[in-house]
Design an enzyme around this catalytic site. Structure first.
Site, PDB file in Angstrom:
ATOM      1  N   ASP A  81       0.859  -1.178   0.000  1.00  0.00           N
ATOM      2  CA  ASP A  81       0.000   0.000   0.000  1.00  0.00           C
ATOM      3  C   ASP A  81       0.901   1.235   0.000  1.00  0.00           C
ATOM      4  O   ASP A  81       1.699   1.429   0.923  1.00  0.00           O
ATOM      5  CB  ASP A  81      -0.885  -0.026   1.250  1.00  0.00           C
ATOM      6  CG  ASP A  81      -2.026   0.983   1.213  1.00  0.00           C
ATOM      7  OD1 ASP A  81      -1.982   1.906   0.371  1.00  0.00           O
ATOM      8  OD2 ASP A  81      -2.952   0.863   2.039  1.00  0.00           O
ATOM      9  N   ASP A  92      -3.361   7.159  -3.785  1.00  0.00           N
ATOM     10  CA  ASP A  92      -3.265   6.095  -2.788  1.00  0.00           C
ATOM     11  C   ASP A  92      -3.707   4.803  -3.467  1.00  0.00           C
ATOM     12  O   ASP A  92      -4.810   4.739  -4.017  1.00  0.00           O
ATOM     13  CB  ASP A  92      -4.182   6.447  -1.612  1.00  0.00           C
ATOM     14  CG  ASP A  92      -4.140   5.441  -0.476  1.00  0.00           C
ATOM     15  OD1 ASP A  92      -3.435   4.427  -0.588  1.00  0.00           O
ATOM     16  OD2 ASP A  92      -4.834   5.684   0.535  1.00  0.00           O
ATOM     17  N   HIS A 164     -11.566   6.178   1.998  1.00  0.00           N
ATOM     18  CA  HIS A 164     -11.605   7.522   2.571  1.00  0.00           C
ATOM     19  C   HIS A 164     -11.524   8.575   1.474  1.00  0.00           C
ATOM     20  O   HIS A 164     -10.968   8.336   0.398  1.00  0.00           O
ATOM     21  CB  HIS A 164     -10.445   7.704   3.549  1.00  0.00           C
ATOM     22  CG  HIS A 164      -9.133   7.205   3.010  1.00  0.00           C
ATOM     23  ND1 HIS A 164      -8.218   8.019   2.382  1.00  0.00           N
ATOM     24  CD2 HIS A 164      -8.588   5.952   2.982  1.00  0.00           C
ATOM     25  CE1 HIS A 164      -7.170   7.293   2.005  1.00  0.00           C
ATOM     26  NE2 HIS A 164      -7.367   6.033   2.356  1.00  0.00           N
ATOM     27  N   HIS A 172      -7.034  11.484   5.069  1.00  0.00           N
ATOM     28  CA  HIS A 172      -8.365  11.032   5.499  1.00  0.00           C
ATOM     29  C   HIS A 172      -9.203  12.284   5.744  1.00  0.00           C
ATOM     30  O   HIS A 172      -9.173  12.871   6.829  1.00  0.00           O
ATOM     31  CB  HIS A 172      -8.263  10.167   6.758  1.00  0.00           C
ATOM     32  CG  HIS A 172      -7.588   8.857   6.520  1.00  0.00           C
ATOM     33  ND1 HIS A 172      -6.229   8.686   6.607  1.00  0.00           N
ATOM     34  CD2 HIS A 172      -8.080   7.641   6.171  1.00  0.00           C
ATOM     35  CE1 HIS A 172      -5.910   7.434   6.329  1.00  0.00           C
ATOM     36  NE2 HIS A 172      -7.019   6.780   6.061  1.00  0.00           N
ATOM     37  N   GLU A 197     -10.896   0.920  -0.977  1.00  0.00           N
ATOM     38  CA  GLU A 197      -9.976  -0.170  -0.664  1.00  0.00           C
ATOM     39  C   GLU A 197     -10.679  -1.365  -0.016  1.00  0.00           C
ATOM     40  O   GLU A 197     -10.673  -1.515   1.196  1.00  0.00           O
ATOM     41  CB  GLU A 197      -8.825   0.324   0.210  1.00  0.00           C
ATOM     42  CG  GLU A 197      -9.192   1.145   1.429  1.00  0.00           C
ATOM     43  CD  GLU A 197      -7.964   1.602   2.191  1.00  0.00           C
ATOM     44  OE1 GLU A 197      -6.974   0.855   2.247  1.00  0.00           O
ATOM     45  OE2 GLU A 197      -7.990   2.722   2.725  1.00  0.00           O
ATOM     46  N   GLU A 290      -6.714  -1.464  -3.934  1.00  0.00           N
ATOM     47  CA  GLU A 290      -7.142  -0.075  -3.745  1.00  0.00           C
ATOM     48  C   GLU A 290      -6.761   0.780  -4.946  1.00  0.00           C
ATOM     49  O   GLU A 290      -5.695   0.619  -5.525  1.00  0.00           O
ATOM     50  CB  GLU A 290      -6.465   0.490  -2.488  1.00  0.00           C
ATOM     51  CG  GLU A 290      -6.785   1.943  -2.201  1.00  0.00           C
ATOM     52  CD  GLU A 290      -6.067   2.460  -0.971  1.00  0.00           C
ATOM     53  OE1 GLU A 290      -6.507   3.479  -0.411  1.00  0.00           O
ATOM     54  OE2 GLU A 290      -5.057   1.843  -0.563  1.00  0.00           O
TER      55      GLU A 290
END
Length: 305
Positions: A81, A92, A164, A172, A197, A290
């Site tokens: 990640d 992300d 998020h 976040h 994710e 993700e």
């Protein structure tokens, strides 16, 4: 703004692909983490959060401390990640890789097949979610799509882990993207950036804290009598005020003893927030996939493909 999201996404996509090829028997987690973070900086981006390498029953939030000797073994389910930021706009993304090597020496063929299907399940959950995203969609409907896709493979999502929203210098940003129908009627709006994710598991679908704290976030300025701790806090305020950071970055800068003491004192005073690794409640294996997407009127743009 959009150009920065797209640029960050391309950087993350390339590094994710290259780093995934390192995941095999004998690879040190430290080397994998160091490669990812170094490459992000080489590409002219910033590190949005410490590279996470979470193995098997560890679902998230493990990154190497200084001198980490954790080794990847054949057949491990390695969740990579990573995140990069360009002008504060974040990409992300995560992928699960079954580590190469003599897998059949550690796992039966049935176990290998099940773990491969679990990787497919989290990927299917992500695809289902992305197909649902558009201006005006309720969060509950995204979660329902994830849950249905993962359940079709015979697995559970992780119910207490969520995606998020993303904003400039904010990983976040207040909106949580569920992996099941949580009855949240909040509607996404065009232009919002979100990280979706899904996690899949053979377990009951909940995670608990595991021992250790390796990732931190700045919380508040606090007074400290110990000058060395006050100096570390000042360094964090200057360099890591907005985005999560690794304890390893602090011990690299200040030394293991001095940095380690400071991190404990700062955490105890809630000047920084310590994140524990997250372990599936029953110790069952977990997979994750993700992507970052930008919400559009009739769909979305995936920045991290």
């Amino acid at each position: 703004m959009m150009d920065s999201y797209i640029k960050a996404g391309k950087i993350v996509s390339k590094i994710r692909s290259d780093a995934s090829k390192m995941i095999r028997e004998g690879c040190l987690v430290f080397d994998l983490v160091d490669y990812v973070e170094s490459e992000i900086l080489k590409q002219g981006a910033g590190i949005a959060f410490p590279c996470n390498v979470s193995i098997n029953e560890i679902a998230a939030h493990y990154t190497s401390p200084a001198n980490d000797e954790t080794v990847i073994h054949a057949g491990d389910l390695v969740k990579l990640d990573l995140g990069a930021e360009v002008n504060g706009y974040i990409a992300d993304s995560a992928v699960t890789i079954m580590a190469e090597g003599n897998i059949d020496e550690r796992f039966s063929q049935d176990e290998i097949n099940q773990n491969a299907e679990m990787i497919e399940a989290s990927a299917a959950g992500l695809e289902a979610a992305i197909a649902t995203v558009r201006d005006g969609v309720e969060l509950r409907k995204i979660g329902a799509a994830v849950h249905e896709a993962i359940s079709d493979f015979g697995f559970n999502p992780i119910f207490n882990l969520m995606g998020h929203s993303l904003e400039q210098n904010n990983l976040h940003a207040g909106i949580s993207i569920p992996n099941y129908d949580n009855n949240d009627p909040f509607k996404l709006e065009e232009g919002q950036a979100i990280a979706i994710e899904p996690f899949a598991t053979t377990g009951e679908g909940h995670v608990n804290d595991a021992p250790g704290h390796f990732i931190f976030s700045y919380m508040a300025n606090k007074p400290f009598r110990m000058k060395s701790t006050a100096k570390v806090l000042k360094y964090i305020q200057t360099n890591n005020r907005y985005l999560p950071f690794s304890g390893r970055w602090i011990t690299d800068e200040f030394g293991e003893r001095r940095g380690g003491i400071a991190l404990k004192q700062l955490s105890g005073a809630m000047a920084i927030y310590p994140y524990a690794p997250l372990r599936e409640k029953k110790g069952c294996f977990v997979t994750q996939k993700e992507h970052t997407v930008i919400v559009e009127k009739e769909g979305c743009t995936v920045t991290t493909l």
